[in-house]
Write a protein that holds these residues in place. Structure first.
Motif, PDB file in Angstrom:
ATOM      1  N   THR A  78     -38.971  66.152  21.121  1.00 34.09           N
ATOM      2  CA  THR A  78     -37.713  65.468  20.836  1.00 34.09           C
ATOM      3  C   THR A  78     -37.775  64.075  21.431  1.00 34.09           C
ATOM      4  O   THR A  78     -38.717  63.763  22.160  1.00 34.09           O
ATOM      5  N   ASP A  79     -36.776  63.242  21.122  1.00 33.18           N
ATOM      6  CA  ASP A  79     -36.838  61.878  21.643  1.00 33.18           C
ATOM      7  C   ASP A  79     -36.570  61.858  23.145  1.00 33.18           C
ATOM      8  O   ASP A  79     -36.006  62.799  23.714  1.00 33.18           O
ATOM      9  N   LYS A  82     -33.027  62.513  24.617  1.00 33.18           N
ATOM     10  CA  LYS A  82     -32.654  63.935  24.553  1.00 33.18           C
ATOM     11  C   LYS A  82     -33.329  64.722  25.685  1.00 33.18           C
ATOM     12  O   LYS A  82     -32.748  65.642  26.258  1.00 33.18           O
ATOM     13  N   ASP A 135     -44.082  57.933  29.389  1.00 34.19           N
ATOM     14  CA  ASP A 135     -42.956  57.989  28.448  1.00 34.19           C
ATOM     15  C   ASP A 135     -41.916  56.919  28.776  1.00 34.19           C
ATOM     16  O   ASP A 135     -41.367  56.282  27.874  1.00 34.19           O
ATOM     17  N   GLU A 139     -40.675  53.760  26.412  1.00 29.33           N
ATOM     18  CA  GLU A 139     -39.273  53.478  26.080  1.00 29.33           C
ATOM     19  C   GLU A 139     -38.895  52.042  26.457  1.00 29.33           C
ATOM     20  O   GLU A 139     -38.104  51.406  25.763  1.00 29.33           O
ATOM     21  N   LYS A 142     -40.130  49.916  23.752  1.00 31.39           N
ATOM     22  CA  LYS A 142     -39.314  50.078  22.543  1.00 31.39           C
ATOM     23  C   LYS A 142     -37.944  49.399  22.699  1.00 31.39           C
ATOM     24  O   LYS A 142     -37.239  49.195  21.719  1.00 31.39           O
ATOM     25  N   THR A 144     -35.346  50.650  24.569  1.00 31.21           N
ATOM     26  CA  THR A 144     -34.226  51.570  24.817  1.00 31.21           C
ATOM     27  C   THR A 144     -33.834  51.606  26.295  1.00 31.21           C
ATOM     28  O   THR A 144     -32.749  52.074  26.647  1.00 31.21           O
TER      29      THR A 144
END
Length: 199
Positions: A78-79, A82, A135, A139, A142, A144
């Motif tokens: 999942t992202d 989440k 991870d 992010e 990206k 986020t």
């Protein structure tokens, strides 16, 4: 020699877990554990040899259960956001069940250099921490998450979650919160934490 009964053994562990980690009675005696379990004190010694060995066993079981659940949450397909939501849910659920577990862990780690070394060794042996930091870095790229050292992100997450748990006895008295009110405040923190960590 008497045959050990797994039901009685579990009964003693459940009573000790409640005294230690739900009620925060870290110095509960073998007699108090026996009384809470509804058994004779000699049975506690028969099953676990000593109060300290019983304490160590239920602590290890609690840590193992949480570690497995967190590993499942963080490895889910999942992202990232989440995954963090799931991480927060699991952490909070454990803190509601065992509100004094974190306090004990911090105390134990600070007092026991050997324990500190074991935790560090365990973390270094797993790829989970490295993957999690990767991870976070992904992010950030990206967009986020604000640009931040991934370790700082992890520290922010853990601080925002664990500090209110560790400080709760003081905060409950200071603000005259019941257990239910404090729990509601902690649940409301999930959205606050997510807003602080993510853009």
């Amino acid at each position: 020699m008497a045959v050990k009964d797994s039901h009685t053994e579990q009964q003693i562990k459940d009573a000790a877990r409640k005294l230690f980690f739900t009620e925060g009675r870290f110095k509960a005696t073998t007699q108090e554990i026996a009384d809470a379990a509804g058994v004779n004190r000699t049975l506690v010694n028969y099953y676990f040899r000593s109060r300290d060995l019983l304490f160590d066993q239920i602590l290890q079981e609690a840590r193992t259960t949480m570690d497995l659940r967190l590993e499942m949450a963080m490895s889910a397909e999942t992202d990232f956001k989440k995954k963090i939501e799931h991480f927060i849910d699991i952490f909070m659920e454990q803190s509601f069940t065992y509100p004094y577990l974190d306090i004990y862990m911090v105390t134990r780690i600070n007092e026991d250099v050997e324990r500190q070394n074991q935790i560090i060794t365990d973390l270094k042996k797993t790829e989970r921490l490295k993957n999690f930091l990767r991870d976070i870095d992904t992010e950030i790229k990206k967009g986020t998450i604000e640009k931040i050292d991934p370790v700082q992100f992890l520290m922010n997450l853990m601080s925002l979650l664990s500090h209110p748990v560790v400080i709760q006895p003081l905060f409950k008295k200071l603000f005259n919160y019941s257990d239910k009110q404090y729990r509601q405040m902690m649940i409301a923190r999930k959205e606050i934490i997510l807003k602080m960590l993510f853009k």
